[in-house]
Design a protein around this motif. Structure first.
Motif, PDB file in Angstrom:
ATOM      1  N   GLN A   1      48.237  48.039  44.613  1.00  0.00           N
ATOM      2  CA  GLN A   1      48.327  48.240  46.062  1.00  0.00           C
ATOM      3  C   GLN A   1      48.388  49.722  46.413  1.00  0.00           C
ATOM      4  O   GLN A   1      48.870  50.534  45.640  1.00  0.00           O
ATOM      5  N   ARG A   2      47.881  50.060  47.595  1.00  0.00           N
ATOM      6  CA  ARG A   2      47.828  51.441  48.088  1.00  0.00           C
ATOM      7  C   ARG A   2      47.296  52.381  47.007  1.00  0.00           C
ATOM      8  O   ARG A   2      47.833  53.463  46.777  1.00  0.00           O
ATOM      9  N   SER A   3      46.238  51.935  46.339  1.00  0.00           N
ATOM     10  CA  SER A   3      45.765  52.678  45.173  1.00  0.00           C
ATOM     11  C   SER A   3      44.252  52.719  45.127  1.00  0.00           C
ATOM     12  O   SER A   3      43.585  52.001  45.874  1.00  0.00           O
TER      13      SER A   3
ATOM     14  N   SER B   1      40.001  38.872  38.017  1.00  0.00           N
ATOM     15  CA  SER B   1      38.724  39.113  38.691  1.00  0.00           C
ATOM     16  C   SER B   1      38.049  40.356  38.146  1.00  0.00           C
ATOM     17  O   SER B   1      38.701  41.226  37.570  1.00  0.00           O
TER      18      SER B   1
ATOM     19  N   VAL C   1      41.057  52.537  42.187  1.00  0.00           N
ATOM     20  CA  VAL C   1      40.725  52.226  40.800  1.00  0.00           C
ATOM     21  C   VAL C   1      39.226  52.465  40.628  1.00  0.00           C
ATOM     22  O   VAL C   1      38.444  52.264  41.553  1.00  0.00           O
TER      23      VAL C   1
ATOM     24  N   PHE D   1      40.601  42.914  36.260  1.00  0.00           N
ATOM     25  CA  PHE D   1      41.997  42.689  36.659  1.00  0.00           C
ATOM     26  C   PHE D   1      42.453  41.378  36.048  1.00  0.00           C
ATOM     27  O   PHE D   1      41.849  40.335  36.308  1.00  0.00           O
ATOM     28  N   THR D   2      43.511  41.414  35.265  1.00  0.00           N
ATOM     29  CA  THR D   2      43.977  40.181  34.634  1.00  0.00           C
ATOM     30  C   THR D   2      44.850  39.398  35.613  1.00  0.00           C
ATOM     31  O   THR D   2      45.124  39.834  36.728  1.00  0.00           O
TER      32      THR D   2
ATOM     33  N   SER E   1      37.177  52.186  44.154  1.00  0.00           N
ATOM     34  CA  SER E   1      37.608  51.031  44.943  1.00  0.00           C
ATOM     35  C   SER E   1      39.005  51.295  45.482  1.00  0.00           C
ATOM     36  O   SER E   1      39.840  51.900  44.812  1.00  0.00           O
ATOM     37  N   PHE E   2      39.240  50.809  46.706  1.00  0.00           N
ATOM     38  CA  PHE E   2      40.520  51.074  47.357  1.00  0.00           C
ATOM     39  C   PHE E   2      41.270  49.762  47.595  1.00  0.00           C
ATOM     40  O   PHE E   2      40.690  48.777  48.035  1.00  0.00           O
ATOM     41  N   PHE E   3      42.562  49.793  47.317  1.00  0.00           N
ATOM     42  CA  PHE E   3      43.411  48.608  47.453  1.00  0.00           C
ATOM     43  C   PHE E   3      44.491  48.915  48.471  1.00  0.00           C
ATOM     44  O   PHE E   3      45.283  49.836  48.267  1.00  0.00           O
ATOM     45  N   ALA E   4      44.526  48.153  49.547  1.00  0.00           N
ATOM     46  CA  ALA E   4      45.462  48.442  50.627  1.00  0.00           C
ATOM     47  C   ALA E   4      46.852  47.885  50.311  1.00  0.00           C
ATOM     48  O   ALA E   4      47.088  47.292  49.260  1.00  0.00           O
ATOM     49  N   LYS E   5      47.742  48.061  51.249  1.00  0.00           N
ATOM     50  CA  LYS E   5      49.157  47.752  51.067  1.00  0.00           C
ATOM     51  C   LYS E   5      49.419  46.326  50.593  1.00  0.00           C
ATOM     52  O   LYS E   5      50.258  46.091  49.723  1.00  0.00           O
ATOM     53  N   ASP E   6      48.699  45.359  51.170  1.00  0.00           N
ATOM     54  CA  ASP E   6      49.000  43.967  50.822  1.00  0.00           C
ATOM     55  C   ASP E   6      47.939  43.331  49.926  1.00  0.00           C
ATOM     56  O   ASP E   6      47.871  42.109  49.814  1.00  0.00           O
ATOM     57  N   ALA E   7      47.119  44.143  49.308  1.00  0.00           N
ATOM     58  CA  ALA E   7      46.025  43.614  48.483  1.00  0.00           C
ATOM     59  C   ALA E   7      46.554  42.838  47.284  1.00  0.00           C
ATOM     60  O   ALA E   7      47.598  43.181  46.714  1.00  0.00           O
ATOM     61  N   THR E   8      45.840  41.787  46.908  1.00  0.00           N
ATOM     62  CA  THR E   8      46.120  41.076  45.664  1.00  0.00           C
ATOM     63  C   THR E   8      44.786  40.845  44.964  1.00  0.00           C
ATOM     64  O   THR E   8      43.873  40.270  45.557  1.00  0.00           O
ATOM     65  N   VAL E   9      44.673  41.326  43.744  1.00  0.00           N
ATOM     66  CA  VAL E   9      43.454  41.073  42.967  1.00  0.00           C
ATOM     67  C   VAL E   9      43.881  40.610  41.585  1.00  0.00           C
ATOM     68  O   VAL E   9      44.476  41.376  40.831  1.00  0.00           O
ATOM     69  N   VAL E  10      43.633  39.379  41.276  1.00  0.00           N
ATOM     70  CA  VAL E  10      44.013  38.864  39.957  1.00  0.00           C
ATOM     71  C   VAL E  10      42.858  38.098  39.335  1.00  0.00           C
ATOM     72  O   VAL E  10      42.059  37.463  40.022  1.00  0.00           O
TER      73      VAL E  10
END
Lengths: 389, 380, 389, 380
Positions: D293-295, C298, D297, D286-287, C287-296
């Motif tokens: 970010q930019r990563s 979940s 997982v 994810f807690t 899975s890829f998370f971009a610059k402004d991603a927020t995942v909490v």
């Protein structure tokens, strides 16, 4: 995995009533053949040899029998990380009166075809037993002028029945229609007829268009009918197959074709030709031949135990034939047992038949006796149609 | 990941006493009984005993053995996180490692064993023909609170001079062990089958290789060390058919015994099947001139001649007018026309040309090697 | 292969109408769960962990969905040389008016059970999501006095609905009957009710006897009904399960149970307990998370691409969430896509849903919006029941 | 059995320049990009190119590599009569054989190659990150009527001093070859990817080992011999992303490049998938305190801390208050609470205890080895 250039569709909804009682609990596709195989092994092996990765199996009423044989498809290298065997559940023809189910019939095909990503699709049945090279047919299709290619074998008139499907061939060698033999004209003086082998090859996009058009209609028509009309409307390339062909659509033809395998030329053409015939392998012991055993001019499966005599017959795996028993011109399926002193001649024994001692079960060459699956016979009078019953 | 008992098959031996038959293949992959290879018996015993994690230690010409074993699926030994692993010599940052003896081979593969964290390790040979329930042996091992249990078999006192012989007390505890004694004190011969508690065995091996490195062989080094240190070491008695097929003569005998309808191996018993790789081969074809009696024939074979008290493996061709008697023919061998084969073993892929003769004696079996071509061969 | 001590039967014919439209083309057994699984993974994993080698799957109407997931059974170590997964085709209840089909229903079971060679059989469904140790239940059964064992979990009254099946427990802790909650009496003052988990364990021979008796009757009754009566007639041992349990029999319960997985204790109990949960694994990218991603707070499947915000949600594989999009208290299945600037809250998105840009799709915590498989939404008014529609 | 082109992956190197990361495992099995191992790229290229028979030559710490490759099914390389075979050192009647160089390793496995009777042999490394269609290279090889084709890539002239450099004429024929030249005459660097006609290569190797045995290495020995004998030897130009991950620095760089949304590898392209073993792991958790970010997982991970421009592989745990920046975390690593990790590679199964710090620099990446435990670890 590289995506294959061809996808394949096998429609297992073939008419079974002329093969009863052998087809009581199985479709034509899983009829045992030549001491070792099921009919569906032949199209599946052709598919494997052609490096086809996507196979859609449209299931017959007796689904279970097909699933038991196919399992994951590993026997044919079809347990793949992409593609593989897709099974489409059986829906009875009557249920296609329902609009939703009818729509789903066509959608199943088009979804499968789109997902395959293949440029061409070959559509086959299982009742024509042959060893075909699908890549040769593909090359012929590419070189041909028509949008669809059909496959035939020339058979002598004596081997054609009025209801057999045949190709109407033009002088240029293309097919203008697929007609039953009884509807043919202008065959005077000909000794051979081009028998149609239920194999079509065409561009996947053309097939999808054909199915989508059909989905607009309120009338339900199966794929083979649609393709027959398509040939009539468009003409077809006609590829001639020259190897061994058996068309399994009656008890007599089933019986004759099995015994034809005792002819070395037929055996070589079908089983030792360019396409190796793959099938599900069971772990079995070697066959054992006792002190007085005689086995001549016969095919035998593995795990058999022979004390008596087998001649001019096809015997599948795990069959037991006791002392002084005679199996002659017979097809004996897996797990059957023939007790001491009994004779079985001109007969087909389905799986697990048990013949008690000192019985004489004799049919006729042109009307073999058929014993049903798991039937147990301890008196000759229990057998219908035996010459000695 | 944790496994109660891990199986380790020692399949590395060259099998020099099998002569030509093991020139290019390891002994455990030599064909047996028509559709088997020798190692099938051990692998099937493991599967039937519920031991589903197995290392096969090999170093001599392993290609055919690897191809045969593959991922273990044919024996049901392919579960995720378990199954068969082929273990070959390898290099590490401490250098290159070939195996120098049975115990040394286990020592070299400690990392593999530890990765399953087993409580017990079952050590087996890959070249014996027998059926045995290792689970019952483990139950015995536990009941006796042993750290080592050795499977033993009663043999005649003459034979006993060729085996490692155990003297036991009346609780089955081993009190003495003699390797090939001149005057055996007991008739209990070691079958080369051991159950060890892994933790103490590992300690013995590590201590040895940290110092003198003498712990190379189980029979010569490890069992004596266990007895010297008073480890609870017990003998588990096996009664049944067992055959070491390490020589041409014993391989031939075992095949002929396999043909007997009264063979105690009872190969057709479906509760303890012997599995093997299954290939999709055509049915057997018997021509009008075929005659086959007191024999076994396997898939893919084509018989036009006479076969008497012999075994034909997969894909064997026997031409018209040929006679095969008291012999074992390995897979894919081609026997031409008017050939006489008597008291012989014919190797895989061998060809005996038309009118050829391969004739041995009951105590001097004739052997044709793998792929060897003898007699005249007509052009196809 | 050693024969297993237990065989297992999973009946996938569970009532789907309360879960529409999620169950339009799938049975309850293949509903996605917890970002990664299908419900049938839970019973199958319990079976694998208990070293069971023979599993009979009685197929629901949407067979294809089950076959696609199970394939050869390899994911659960059930692609075996003996035993393995047996699939029994779906037959509609109405068709059991036909004597032959009715007889075959019972025969399928008894044949499978005899072939398994197992001393005990466990019968399960798929709609109870739990992490059960079947060997513990077997040991409890062996130690118990009754011929059959049932499994239950005590649930607070607040989590019981009138139509839920529960156990009537005697003071000795055995079950005298299986009754719906609304038919219970004498529960005054109790805060917890023993909720029945649709799991039965009994001797295979007893089960065969029960099925053979039923086959004599002209009235068609499915196995679960027969077993319920068997408990009433014989009493049953009652095994208490104490781990996480979800009963997936309504949209609301499906939604709530997915979000309950965000509670670490539930997650641990179900997914990281003694039985590892196995499922078919697809080859996917991380899975890829971009610059402004927020995942909490979940759960996320693999292959997702996140630019926006995900909170308090369960998101399956290959989902794309674009810039400034918000996914909140939602269950988003595989392959869905939420475009820039859109908000999805209190919602269930089935596979392949596409939400256009700058939309607000908001349901209610006690009535989540459900979007159907492959639905494409470009106007809020296309969504029924949205608070903002 | 016959195969047009057989693939042979040279996966035996120790990879000493990867330091701690290859102490107990072979370089091709080192994790990469979150859910891959290095060899996945080569195996996937083979599968996607339709080369379905592959030998993997290994000798250094092969256990993890064997477990990863298994029977090749994850890459679709498990067809009957084809598929992946792991080739390790073995003993034969002529003695024990470890592999002494790239060409020697091929020589030692001639029996394996011959058993498929291939017309062409494709020689590959197991430690490069790239996507390449070998079928197109074979078409080039055939069109040029070459007996050897070498894949080459343009590099800068400074870099060229570190590679084997090819000089070609305007038909792409190689006219000269220099290993690590001081003054390179061309910018075409060998990628260590060769297609050979098998028959002549076999003859060169056999002639050499029958006499002086000097034919140990492809670059040093075989290519010069081919040029000296005027064999038609051509250079096939590759344009695309290619990275040798033989050092800690290049492994880290390749991982960071992999993170870039513009990475030319285009990992999400479904027409040329990179396959790997698939394990059934729980979803990512994810807690409330997670920030990523930019990563990238991967499955089974649990994130309570901050992850910035980093890769987390399968089953990685990141505790609350921890910050991971510009780093690559390998499978099953456990990062405690309030940890700082920056410009680092954390090995498989490693543990960084609470309040630990692992801080490297862009040109000096910090490394924690496999299973290493650093920092304080609170009791569970």
């Amino acid at each position: 995995m590289r995506q294959g250039e061809m996808a394949a569709v096998i429609d297992l909804n073939e008419d079974v009533h002329t093969l009863l009682p052998l087809t009581e609990h199985r479709p034509i596709g899983t009829l045992p053949f030549a001491g070792r195989y099921r009919l569906i092994d032949f199209p599946l092996s052709a598919i494997t040899a052609a490096d086809i990765h996507s196979v859609g199996l449209f299931m017959p009423e007796s689904e279970r029998s097909v699933q038991d044989h196919i399992r994951s498809g590993a026997a044919w290298n079809l347990d793949l990380i992409q593609g593989g065997v897709f099974l489409f559940p059986y829906v009875a023809t009557r249920d296609y009166q329902n609009d939703d189910l009818r729509a789903r019939y066509y959608e199943n095909y088009t979804q499968f075809l789109r997902g395959s990503g293949s440029k061409y699709t070959v559509v086959m049945g299982a009742k024509n037993v042959a060893n075909v090279n699908l890549n040769a047919i593909l090359n012929y299709h590419k070189a041909g002028d028509n949008r669809i290619t059909t496959v035939y074998k020339k058979l002598p008139l004596s081997r054609i029945r009025p209801t057999d499907w045949t190709l109407a061939l033009s002088e240029q060698g293309t097919a203008s229609a697929i007609v039953q033999a009884k509807e043919r004209h202008d065959d005077q003086g000909k000794t051979e007829i081009p028998s149609f082998m239920d194999i079509y090859l065409l561009a996947t996009t053309d097939l999808i268009d054909l199915l989508e058009d059909a989905a607009q209609s309120r009338e339900f028509r199966r794929l083979p009918e649609l393709l027959r009309d398509y040939v009539l409307a468009n003409n077809a390339n006609a590829f001639e197959y020259t190897g061994y062909l058996a068309r399994i659509d009656s008890i007599q033809r089933y019986y004759d074709s099995n015994l034809q395998m005792l002819d070395d030329a037929n055996f070589q053409s079908l089983l030792l030709s360019s396409v190796p015939i793959l099938t599900k392998s069971k772990n079995e012991v070697p066959s054992f031949f006792a002190k007085d055993a005689t086995v001549v001019n016969s095919l035998l499966g593995t795990g058999t135990y022979i004390e008596g005599t087998v001649q001019d017959s096809v015997v599948f795996r795990n069959v037991v034939i006791h002392h002084d028993a005679l199996v002659d011109h017979a097809v004996v399926m897996q797990g059957s047992k023939i007790s001491t002193g009994s004779t079985v001649k001109y007969a087909i024994l389905d799986k697990g038949v048990v013949i008690g001692p000192n019985l004489t079960i004799v049919g006729k060459p042109d009307k073999p006796i058929v014993l049903r699956k798991n039937q147990t016979v301890f008196r000759e009078s229990e057998v219908e149609g035996s010459a000695n019953a | 990941m944790s496994t109660e008992m891990l199986g380790m098959i020692l399949a590395g031996g060259q099998g020099t006493r099998l002569g030509k038959l093991t020139k290019n293949t390891a002994k455990p992959s030599v064909p047996f009984g028509g559709r088997y290879r020798i190692i099938d018996f051990t692998l099937s015993n493991l599967s039937n005993s519920g031991v589903n994690t197995v290392g096969v230690i090999t170093q001599y010409q392993p290609l055919e053995l690897n191809r045969h074993v593959q991922n273990g699926a044919s024996w049901g030994l392919n579960e995720r996180g378990a199954g068969v692993t082929i273990l070959q010599p390898y290099a590490s940052s401490e250098g290159e490692k070939f195996f120098e003896g049975t115990a040394h081979a286990i020592y070299q593969n400690m990392a593999y064993i530890d990765s399953y964290n087993p409580q017990y390790v079952l050590i087996l040979s890959g070249d014996h023909i027998y059926k045995m329930d290792y689970e019952r042996m483990l139950a015995f091992h536990k009941a006796k609170k042993a750290t080592l249990t050795v499977a033993v078999m009663p043999v005649s006192l003459e034979e006993a001079t060729r085996f490692g012989i155990m003297n036991t007390d009346d609780t089955d505890r081993i009190i003495a062990f003699e390797e090939k004694p001149e005057k055996p004190k007991s008739d209990l011969a070691s079958m080369g089958i051991y159950i060890f508690d892994w933790a103490p065995l590992k300690k013995y091996l590590m201590d040895s290789y940290a110092t003198d490195g003498k712990m190379e062989d189980f029979g010569k080094d490890v069992i004596p060390a266990y007895l010297a240190h008073n480890e609870p070491t017990f003998a588990y008695a096996f009664h049944g058919y067992w055959k070491d097929v390490g020589t041409i003569q014993s391989l031939w005998e075992a095949n002929m015994e396999f043909l007997s309808p009264n063979n105690p191996l009872n190969i057709t018993n479906r509760n303890w099947r012997i599995y093997s790789q299954n290939e999709a081969l055509p049915p057997m074809f018997f021509t009008k001139s075929a005659k086959v009696q007191r024999s076994m024939v396997t898939d893919g074979s084509y018989v036009a001649g006479t076969v008497e008290h012999s075994i034909l493996s997969q894909n064997v061709k026997v031409g018209e007018g040929s006679t095969i008697t008291d012999s074992m023919i390995m897979p894919n061998a081609v026997i031409g026309k008017n050939v006489v084969i008597d008291h012989a073993i014919i190797g895989e892929d061998a060809v005996v040309g038309d009118n050829g003769e391969v004739i041995g004696k009951p105590d001097d079996i004739a052997v044709i090697g793998y792929g060897e071509v003898v007699g005249r061969k007509e052009k196809a």
